[in-house]
Design a protein around this motif. Structure first.
Motif, PDB file in Angstrom:
ATOM      1  N   THR A  20       0.828  -1.204  -0.127  1.00 35.96           N
ATOM      2  CA  THR A  20       0.024  -0.019   0.123  1.00 35.96           C
ATOM      3  C   THR A  20       0.794   1.308   0.098  1.00 35.96           C
ATOM      4  O   THR A  20       0.233   2.250  -0.484  1.00 35.96           O
ATOM      5  N   ASN A  21       2.105   1.200   0.340  1.00 33.54           N
ATOM      6  CA  ASN A  21       3.025   2.163   0.434  1.00 33.54           C
ATOM      7  C   ASN A  21       4.099   2.127  -0.819  1.00 33.54           C
ATOM      8  O   ASN A  21       4.176   1.162  -1.222  1.00 33.54           O
ATOM      9  N   ALA A  22       4.602   3.234  -1.252  1.00 31.28           N
ATOM     10  CA  ALA A  22       5.573   3.102  -2.411  1.00 31.28           C
ATOM     11  C   ALA A  22       6.579   2.095  -1.883  1.00 31.28           C
ATOM     12  O   ALA A  22       7.083   2.153  -0.521  1.00 31.28           O
ATOM     13  N   PRO A  23       7.123   1.157  -2.614  1.00 32.99           N
ATOM     14  CA  PRO A  23       8.048   0.192  -2.009  1.00 32.99           C
ATOM     15  C   PRO A  23       9.431   0.643  -1.927  1.00 32.99           C
ATOM     16  O   PRO A  23       9.868   1.696  -2.732  1.00 32.99           O
ATOM     17  N   ASP A  24       9.887   0.414  -0.691  1.00 32.24           N
ATOM     18  CA  ASP A  24      11.396   0.677  -0.564  1.00 32.24           C
ATOM     19  C   ASP A  24      12.484   0.058  -0.955  1.00 32.24           C
ATOM     20  O   ASP A  24      12.048  -1.138  -1.704  1.00 32.24           O
ATOM     21  N   SER A  25      13.882   0.278  -0.908  1.00 31.98           N
ATOM     22  CA  SER A  25      14.655  -0.404  -1.765  1.00 31.98           C
ATOM     23  C   SER A  25      14.789  -1.851  -1.205  1.00 31.98           C
ATOM     24  O   SER A  25      15.359  -2.747  -2.006  1.00 31.98           O
ATOM     25  N   ALA A  26      14.410  -1.990   0.108  1.00 31.52           N
ATOM     26  CA  ALA A  26      14.735  -3.420   0.472  1.00 31.52           C
ATOM     27  C   ALA A  26      13.790  -4.498  -0.178  1.00 31.52           C
ATOM     28  O   ALA A  26      13.843  -5.524  -0.620  1.00 31.52           O
ATOM     29  N   LEU A  27      12.377  -3.678  -0.453  1.00 30.17           N
ATOM     30  CA  LEU A  27      11.257  -4.794  -1.029  1.00 30.17           C
ATOM     31  C   LEU A  27      11.593  -4.502  -2.543  1.00 30.17           C
ATOM     32  O   LEU A  27      11.547  -5.907  -3.200  1.00 30.17           O
ATOM     33  N   VAL A  28      12.086  -3.758  -3.150  1.00 33.01           N
ATOM     34  CA  VAL A  28      12.523  -3.776  -4.559  1.00 33.01           C
ATOM     35  C   VAL A  28      13.675  -4.868  -4.775  1.00 33.01           C
ATOM     36  O   VAL A  28      13.312  -5.587  -5.570  1.00 33.01           O
ATOM     37  N   ASP A  29      14.636  -4.922  -3.915  1.00 36.27           N
ATOM     38  CA  ASP A  29      15.626  -5.795  -4.042  1.00 36.27           C
ATOM     39  C   ASP A  29      15.147  -7.070  -3.988  1.00 36.27           C
ATOM     40  O   ASP A  29      15.638  -7.872  -4.528  1.00 36.27           O
ATOM     41  N   LEU A  30      14.449  -7.324  -2.898  1.00 40.52           N
ATOM     42  CA  LEU A  30      13.886  -8.691  -2.667  1.00 40.52           C
ATOM     43  C   LEU A  30      13.088  -9.346  -3.602  1.00 40.52           C
ATOM     44  O   LEU A  30      13.217 -10.237  -4.165  1.00 40.52           O
ATOM     45  N   VAL A  31      12.228  -8.476  -4.213  1.00 44.14           N
ATOM     46  CA  VAL A  31      11.256  -8.490  -5.657  1.00 44.14           C
ATOM     47  C   VAL A  31      12.233  -9.226  -6.569  1.00 44.14           C
ATOM     48  O   VAL A  31      12.077 -10.142  -7.382  1.00 44.14           O
ATOM     49  N   GLU A  32      13.286  -8.245  -6.889  1.00 44.27           N
ATOM     50  CA  GLU A  32      14.218  -8.573  -8.119  1.00 44.27           C
ATOM     51  C   GLU A  32      14.631  -9.847  -7.967  1.00 44.27           C
ATOM     52  O   GLU A  32      14.844 -10.629  -8.810  1.00 44.27           O
ATOM     53  N   GLN A  33      15.270 -10.166  -6.701  1.00 46.73           N
ATOM     54  CA  GLN A  33      15.939 -11.248  -6.504  1.00 46.73           C
ATOM     55  C   GLN A  33      15.072 -12.538  -6.587  1.00 46.73           C
ATOM     56  O   GLN A  33      15.467 -13.449  -7.270  1.00 46.73           O
ATOM     57  N   ALA A  34      13.998 -12.492  -6.146  1.00 46.29           N
ATOM     58  CA  ALA A  34      13.117 -13.698  -6.062  1.00 46.29           C
ATOM     59  C   ALA A  34      12.832 -13.994  -7.492  1.00 46.29           C
ATOM     60  O   ALA A  34      12.733 -15.073  -8.015  1.00 46.29           O
ATOM     61  N   MET A  35      12.378 -12.796  -8.297  1.00 42.87           N
ATOM     62  CA  MET A  35      11.988 -13.116  -9.650  1.00 42.87           C
ATOM     63  C   MET A  35      13.121 -13.496 -10.647  1.00 42.87           C
ATOM     64  O   MET A  35      12.692 -14.450 -11.253  1.00 42.87           O
ATOM     65  N   ALA A  36      14.271 -13.026 -10.390  1.00 41.69           N
ATOM     66  CA  ALA A  36      15.527 -13.709 -11.113  1.00 41.69           C
ATOM     67  C   ALA A  36      15.512 -15.156 -10.829  1.00 41.69           C
ATOM     68  O   ALA A  36      15.881 -15.783 -11.468  1.00 41.69           O
TER      69      ALA A  36
END
Ligand code: SIN
Length: 313
Positions: A20-36
């Motif tokens: 619900t909030n703009a994603p912070d860098s920890a969430l962005v990095d986690l999603v990028e890693q999980a997607m990779a």
């Protein structure tokens, strides 16, 4: 937050993320890693608005804007047009009523029931899609989405086939793809004018992260891929169908059964997906998709191809 695998070869669930909030860098990095690693990532209970979905998506790349021809008048029973930037993948019309089976808009949507990668008929490949279940049918009513892992499918090919397809270029065509997916009848000049995509070419084997250590190769043969550049029609079709059949075997498939407010993210470069039919048109299925381009500006396929001189303005 925690990432839990959902299938033996790919696909995972991300637990504990607040979208619900703009994603912070920890969430962005986690999603990028999980997607990779997993190629498909499901987030349950993401009760967010269309604007929040777009803001979350933009943290990972420029949005692909849905293509709309200048003179495409909304048809009374056409599918919903949500806010700019959202592709509508549900079965509701402009008034929020269910589009009955047999209507043209429902028939066109049937194309999504063949495994495909989103917008591979676009000159510019897309990175991910994010599909949000705003209203979902009951569990036994169909309307699930199936995903296949095109990396595992490539890995398992016999070496002779890997050698045969290395360097080949696939030809992708929106209307021919729809026809092969079962679209009945003639495609009218009016339809062609509203969706005027020409054939485009993409490598048949590609990777997500270049040819470095993370660059696992994958088959890029969704439902829009209709042949091989420089090959005869029958020969090209035969190879594409053989690879498609290989990549859509049971062992490579994860079936996502939707619950309201699920957000499922998939990588269009290394997975394919297919909607499964609803068993009756009595059920509402309101699904909203953002898609992000691999690179380039935020634009639609149509606008981009006009800019590149492939389609007349
Ligand atoms: C899509 O193919 O983009 C949508 C899939 C679905 O509705 O299940």
């Amino acid at each position: 937050m925690e990432v839990r695998p959902l299938h033996p070869v790919f696909a995972a669930e991300l637990i504990g993320a607040d979208l619900t909030n703009a994603p912070d860098s920890a969430l962005v990095d986690l999603v990028e890693q999980a997607m990779a690693q997993y190629g498909v990532l499901a987030i349950r209970g993401a009760e967010i608005t269309d604007e929040q979905q777009k803001a979350f998506s933009r943290a990972f790349g420029p949005l692909e804007i849905p293509s709309r021809a200048k003179d495409a008048a909304p048809r009374p029973q056409g599918r919903r047009v949500i806010t700019p930037g959202i592709f509508y993948a549900g079965n509701l019309d402009h008034n929020g009523e269910i589009i009955p089976y047999g209507d043209d808009a429902a028939k066109l949507a049937k194309g999504a029931e063949r495994f495909h990668t989103d917008s591979s008929f676009h000159l510019m490949p897309t990175k991910w899609s994010l599909l949000h279940g705003v209203e979902t049918p009951p569990p036994s009513a169909g309307g699930d989405t199936w995903f296949t892992d095109a990396r595992a499918a490539y890995d398992d090919l016999p070496q002779a086939m890997k050698d045969r397809i290395e360097g080949l270029i696939g030809v992708h065509d929106f209307w021919e793809g729809r026809r092969r997916a079962g679209l009945q009848g003639e495609i009218t000049p009016q339809e062609k004018r509203i969706i005027p995509f020409p054939e485009v070419e993409h490598p048949l084997v590609r990777s997500v992260n270049g040819s470095g250590p993370n660059g696992r190769k994958c088959l890029y043969v969704g439902g829009h891929c209709i042949g091989i550049k420089g090959w005869g029609e029958a020969e090209g079709r035969e190879l594409v169908e053989e690879l498609y059949a290989h990549a859509t075997q049971e062992k490579y498939i994860y079936r996502h059964q939707w619950k309201r407010w699920d957000l499922v993210i998939w990588d269009n470069r290394c997975t394919m997906h297919a909607a499964t039919p609803l068993l009756s048109d009595a059920y509402r299925r309101d699904m909203r998709r953002t898609t992000i381009n691999e690179s380039g500006p935020e634009t639609s396929a149509l606008e981009w191809m006009i800019r590149q001189g492939l389609i007349a303005a």
